[in-house]
Design a protein around this motif. Structure first.
Motif, mmCIF file in Angstrom:
data_model
loop_
_atom_site.group_PDB
_atom_site.id
_atom_site.type_symbol
_atom_site.label_atom_id
_atom_site.label_comp_id
_atom_site.label_asym_id
_atom_site.label_seq_id
_atom_site.Cartn_x
_atom_site.Cartn_y
_atom_site.Cartn_z
ATOM 1 N N GLY A 1 0.808 -1.217 0.000
ATOM 2 C CA GLY A 1 0.000 0.000 0.000
ATOM 3 C C GLY A 1 0.838 1.262 0.000
ATOM 4 O O GLY A 1 0.498 2.245 -0.657
ATOM 5 N N TYR A 2 1.960 1.225 0.707
ATOM 6 C CA TYR A 2 2.804 2.414 0.795
ATOM 7 C C TYR A 2 3.356 2.862 -0.553
ATOM 8 O O TYR A 2 3.297 4.059 -0.884
ATOM 9 N N PRO A 3 3.916 1.968 -1.399
ATOM 10 C CA PRO A 3 4.433 2.440 -2.701
ATOM 11 C C PRO A 3 3.377 3.136 -3.545
ATOM 12 O O PRO A 3 3.710 3.996 -4.350
ATOM 13 N N LEU A 4 2.090 2.753 -3.363
ATOM 14 C CA LEU A 4 1.030 3.404 -4.123
ATOM 15 C C LEU A 4 0.668 4.751 -3.516
ATOM 16 O O LEU A 4 0.619 5.771 -4.208
ATOM 17 N N SER A 5 0.419 4.762 -2.210
ATOM 18 C CA SER A 5 -0.080 5.977 -1.570
ATOM 19 C C SER A 5 0.943 7.104 -1.559
ATOM 20 O O SER A 5 0.573 8.281 -1.583
ATOM 21 N N ARG A 6 2.233 6.797 -1.551
ATOM 22 C CA ARG A 6 3.255 7.836 -1.479
ATOM 23 C C ARG A 6 3.331 8.666 -2.752
ATOM 24 O O ARG A 6 3.927 9.748 -2.773
ATOM 25 N N HIS A 7 2.740 8.168 -3.845
ATOM 26 C CA HIS A 7 2.753 8.902 -5.107
ATOM 27 C C HIS A 7 1.477 9.707 -5.327
ATOM 28 O O HIS A 7 1.338 10.354 -6.370
ATOM 29 N N ILE A 8 0.567 9.667 -4.390
ATOM 30 C CA ILE A 8 -0.690 10.387 -4.542
ATOM 31 C C ILE A 8 -0.510 11.785 -3.967
ATOM 32 O O ILE A 8 -0.451 11.971 -2.756
ATOM 33 N N LYS A 9 -0.412 12.780 -4.857
ATOM 34 C CA LYS A 9 -0.139 14.142 -4.430
ATOM 35 C C LYS A 9 -1.260 15.116 -4.802
ATOM 36 O O LYS A 9 -1.331 16.208 -4.244
ATOM 37 N N LYS A 10 -2.119 14.752 -5.725
ATOM 38 C CA LYS A 10 -3.145 15.660 -6.220
ATOM 39 C C LYS A 10 -4.502 15.318 -5.627
ATOM 40 O O LYS A 10 -4.786 14.168 -5.287
ATOM 41 N N ALA A 11 -5.353 16.360 -5.558
ATOM 42 C CA ALA A 11 -6.685 16.163 -4.978
ATOM 43 C C ALA A 11 -7.516 15.185 -5.811
ATOM 44 O O ALA A 11 -8.249 14.364 -5.260
ATOM 45 N N TRP A 12 -7.391 15.243 -7.142
ATOM 46 C CA TRP A 12 -8.196 14.348 -7.976
ATOM 47 C C TRP A 12 -7.752 12.893 -7.800
ATOM 48 O O TRP A 12 -8.570 11.970 -7.900
ATOM 49 N N GLN A 13 -6.453 12.691 -7.537
ATOM 50 C CA GLN A 13 -5.977 11.336 -7.265
ATOM 51 C C GLN A 13 -6.538 10.825 -5.943
ATOM 52 O O GLN A 13 -6.917 9.654 -5.822
ATOM 53 N N ALA A 14 -6.589 11.712 -4.944
ATOM 54 C CA ALA A 14 -7.172 11.337 -3.658
ATOM 55 C C ALA A 14 -8.662 11.018 -3.803
ATOM 56 O O ALA A 14 -9.188 10.125 -3.124
ATOM 57 N N ASP A 15 -9.342 11.743 -4.696
ATOM 58 C CA ASP A 15 -10.766 11.455 -4.947
ATOM 59 C C ASP A 15 -10.954 10.027 -5.456
ATOM 60 O O ASP A 15 -11.876 9.317 -5.045
ATOM 61 N N ILE A 16 -10.068 9.608 -6.357
ATOM 62 C CA ILE A 16 -10.162 8.252 -6.915
ATOM 63 C C ILE A 16 -9.950 7.215 -5.812
ATOM 64 O O ILE A 16 -10.678 6.211 -5.735
ATOM 65 N N ILE A 17 -8.952 7.450 -4.949
ATOM 66 C CA ILE A 17 -8.696 6.527 -3.839
ATOM 67 C C ILE A 17 -9.919 6.455 -2.923
ATOM 68 O O ILE A 17 -10.318 5.375 -2.480
ATOM 69 N N TYR A 18 -10.520 7.595 -2.652
ATOM 70 C CA TYR A 18 -11.697 7.632 -1.786
ATOM 71 C C TYR A 18 -12.828 6.776 -2.377
ATOM 72 O O TYR A 18 -13.476 5.995 -1.668
ATOM 73 N N VAL A 19 -13.058 6.904 -3.678
ATOM 74 C CA VAL A 19 -14.135 6.139 -4.324
ATOM 75 C C VAL A 19 -13.800 4.649 -4.333
ATOM 76 O O VAL A 19 -14.659 3.797 -4.060
ATOM 77 N N LEU A 20 -12.539 4.312 -4.644
ATOM 78 C CA LEU A 20 -12.141 2.903 -4.676
ATOM 79 C C LEU A 20 -12.227 2.242 -3.296
ATOM 80 O O LEU A 20 -12.449 1.031 -3.189
#
Length: 398
Positions: free
Chosen positions: A344-363
């Motif tokens: 999980g860490y290698p994925l989450s550490r590259h999430i820097k933008k709000a729209w990327q966080a939105d996708i994670i929230y939905v998933l």
């Protein structure tokens, strides 16, 4: 060693590297070296070219000048944006908005963008008139005002460099790359002015001034130094005219000053921004809480590791579920935690933008419903457990 021997040596090195490291590894390495040379070498190459053109301003302009100017402006804007976004985490948030972790607020106040846009039109309009139009075909006052606009452009570039000077406190030499673009613009503007000044006496000889003007004035106007001096005198009236237009567009009279001062985090800033909120970049649910408010629906601020963090319901549910898992099934919890930390860490550490966080929230929504079901099956008062998450320093990190 001649060029042939160097080429043969490079080919042998490439073949040996392909054998021992693999062909794909060599290709990736070559691509990486190419990108590094492009991003590091291009700005210095263009700077060298602009200095060379400035030193040879007495020679006739050529097509190469226009090509170099185009790439300087285009690549300079692109590289500056990427450097500010990736290296310094500059956002478009105003000084009054909360930003996260190492993010910074905008460099120029967005409320003054119409004024800045109009000033930019005048500056580059003067540049195009002096470089791509025959100034002999329009009145002398137009030439004077075109040079005045370039003076304003030089002042803007110098102010931009002052605004960024605060980055020097971080002892990070990479901020010096941000100076290359305004420096190159200044070189281009000075070259344009000097070329016009050099051509000015020939223009005056072809179109003599009226005989009603005193000869002392005519002699001064025909001399090369008269043009930049007249342009300097007209700089303030031109700025006043630009301000009048911006007022008609709904801007305040001091909007060009507020562009620099109505900010925080920068040299000329006069505002104090609220402290940055923090979210743990190691965990998907915490990252997901940093998305757009309308989507992730933050409910309050919480405390995590002594820092204020943004908390939404999904994050509280995930933390409450892990709390139950650790209480009831500690061995399984430890195994899941190790697995999650590994992948999980290698994925989450590259999430820097709000729209990327939105996708994670939905998933994460299906898992949120699963966690919520477990909580409701386990506790007699499930909402109490959920509400207590991140009230004080929690021992869990979902």
């Amino acid at each position: 060693m001649n060029k042939r021997n160097i080429s043969i040596s490079l080919i042998i090195i490439a073949i040996l590297a392909s054998i021992f490291l693999g062909f794909d590894t060599v290709i990736v390495f070559i691509q990486a070296i190419g990108l590094i040379l492009f991003f590091l070498g291009t700005p210095f190459f263009l700077t060298f070219k602009n200095i060379l053109y400035l030193s040879s301003v007495y020679h006739k302009k050529s097509t190469s000048h226009a090509i170099t100017d185009f790439w300087t402006i285009f690549l300079g804007s692109l590289f500056s944006y990427l450097l500010l976004d990736i290296s310094f985490h500059v956002t478009n948030s105003t000084w009054s908005e909360v930003v996260y972790n190492s993010e910074r607020h905008q460099i120029l106040w967005s409320g003054s963008f119409p004024s800045i846009f109009l000033l930019t039109i005048f500056v580059f309009g003067g540049y195009f008139l002096l470089n791509y139009a025959s100034f002999q075909s329009f009145p002398p006052l137009v030439t004077v005002l075109a040079i005045s606009s370039l003076y304003l452009g030089i002042v803007f570039c110098l102010t931009w460099m002052i605004q960024l000077a605060i980055l020097a406190q971080e002892n990070d030499a990479i901020y010096l790359f941000l100076y290359l673009f305004p420096i190159n613009l200044i070189l281009i503007f000075i070259r344009s002015i000097l070329y016009t000044v050099i051509q000015w006496p020939d223009y005056c000889a072809e179109r003599p001034f009226s005989r009603k003007i005193p000869q002392s004035w005519v002699k001064f106007l025909n001399s090369a130094p008269s043009l930049p001096l007249l342009a300097l005198l007209f700089t303030l009236p031109l700025l006043g005219f630009i301000i009048m237009i911006t007022i008609l567009l709904g801007q305040e009279p001091d909007s060009l000053i507020k562009a620099w001062t109505e900010t925080s985090d920068w040299t000329l800033s006069q505002r104090i921004a609220p402290p940055n909120a923090y979210y743990d970049e190691h965990y998907l649910c915490t990252v997901g809480a940093s998305g757009h408010r309308k989507i992730v629906k933050p409910i309050r601020m919480g405390v995590r590791h002594g820092r204020r963090v943004v908390v939404n319901r999904q994050l509280c549910i995930a933390n409450a579920f892990e709390q139950i898992l650790e209480e009831r099934l500690p061995k399984i919890h430890l195994a899941i935690r190790c697995l999650y930390d590994r992948y999980g860490y290698p994925l989450s550490r590259h999430i820097k933008k709000a729209w990327q966080a939105d996708i994670i929230y939905v998933l994460m929504k299906p898992l949120e419903f699963l966690f919520l079901a477990v909580i409701y099956l386990h506790d007699s008062k499930p909402e109490n457990r959920i509400a207590l998450q991140y009230i004080s320093k929690p021992p869990f990190t979902p």
